[in-house]
Design a protein around this motif. Structure first.
Motif, PDB file in Angstrom:
ATOM      1  N   CYS A  44      75.491  69.985  38.706  1.00 26.19           N
ATOM      2  CA  CYS A  44      74.410  69.615  37.788  1.00 26.19           C
ATOM      3  C   CYS A  44      73.161  70.426  38.112  1.00 26.19           C
ATOM      4  CB  CYS A  44      74.154  68.115  37.860  1.00 26.19           C
ATOM      5  SG  CYS A  44      73.227  67.582  39.311  1.00 26.19           S
ATOM      6  N   THR A  46      70.333  69.454  38.782  1.00 20.95           N
ATOM      7  CA  THR A  46      69.465  68.598  39.619  1.00 20.95           C
ATOM      8  C   THR A  46      68.216  68.161  38.846  1.00 20.95           C
ATOM      9  OG1 THR A  46      68.066  70.271  40.692  1.00 20.95           O
ATOM     10  CG2 THR A  46      70.181  69.783  41.734  1.00 20.95           C
ATOM     11  N   ARG A  49      66.348  62.526  39.994  1.00 19.71           N
ATOM     12  CA  ARG A  49      67.316  61.540  40.494  1.00 19.71           C
ATOM     13  C   ARG A  49      68.183  62.086  41.632  1.00 19.71           C
ATOM     14  NH1 ARG A  49      68.358  56.991  37.347  1.00 19.71           N
ATOM     15  NH2 ARG A  49      67.612  57.053  35.205  1.00 19.71           N
ATOM     16  N   CYS A  79      73.591  62.781  41.571  1.00 18.08           N
ATOM     17  CA  CYS A  79      73.293  61.352  41.707  1.00 18.08           C
ATOM     18  C   CYS A  79      74.468  60.512  41.215  1.00 18.08           C
ATOM     19  CB  CYS A  79      72.019  60.973  40.945  1.00 18.08           C
ATOM     20  SG  CYS A  79      72.215  60.908  39.154  1.00 18.08           S
ATOM     21  N   GLY A  83      75.841  61.054  37.465  1.00 15.32           N
ATOM     22  CA  GLY A  83      76.778  62.132  37.804  1.00 15.32           C
ATOM     23  C   GLY A  83      78.176  61.973  37.229  1.00 15.32           C
TER      24      GLY A  83
END
Ligand code: SF4
Length: 131
Positions: A44, A46, A49, A79, A83
């Motif tokens: 991801c 980022t 979170r 996260c 996620g």
């Protein structure tokens, strides 16, 4: 152009270690479905979170899967809240929490593990898939 068959060479130029250029080129070809075989690792972008050192974990996962022959999509997410859902198209993945992580398959949570066991738990799960 490569996708249209108008060339057969891809050159990536990056600052730093030239090995990263080869890795990047392979990833681009794989993302374009011009190169098959081996896992595709996604992570991801980022955000606020994020609860884990995603850069380090992604690199560890990438290294651990260097010789894996499985044609699978592996997600490394920042996260536990979003996620697994954001990576529901991944065959297998991990999501980082506060001192722990979730292992998930196709967005479905398999189990929670301590942070220092995330990598080994992911590798064990991939091994059980034949990798
Ligand atoms: S998975 Fe979590 S940390 Fe990663 S971008 Fe989505 S919300 Fe942010």
């Amino acid at each position: 152009m490569l996708r249209k068959g108008l060339g057969d060479t891809l050159r990536v130029s990056l600052t730093g270690d030239p090995v990263e250029e080869v890795k990047s080129a392979k990833l681009i070809l794989k993302a374009m479905h011009l190169r098959e075989g081996g896992p595709e690792i996604i992570s991801c972008p980022t955000c606020g979170r994020t609860r884990i050192d995603l850069d380090t974990l992604s690199r560890q996962v990438e290294k651990a899967l260097e010789d894996c022959p499985l044609n699978i999509k592996v997600a490394v997410m920042g996260c536990v809240v979003n996620g697994p859902g954001e990576a529901r198209e991944a065959d297998i993945g991990v999501a980082g929490g506060d001192g722990e992580g979730l292992i998930f398959k196709k967005g479905e949570i398999l189990r929670k593990v301590p942070e220092n066991e995330i990598l080994s738990a992911l590798m064990n799960e991939i091994a059980s898939m034949g990798g």
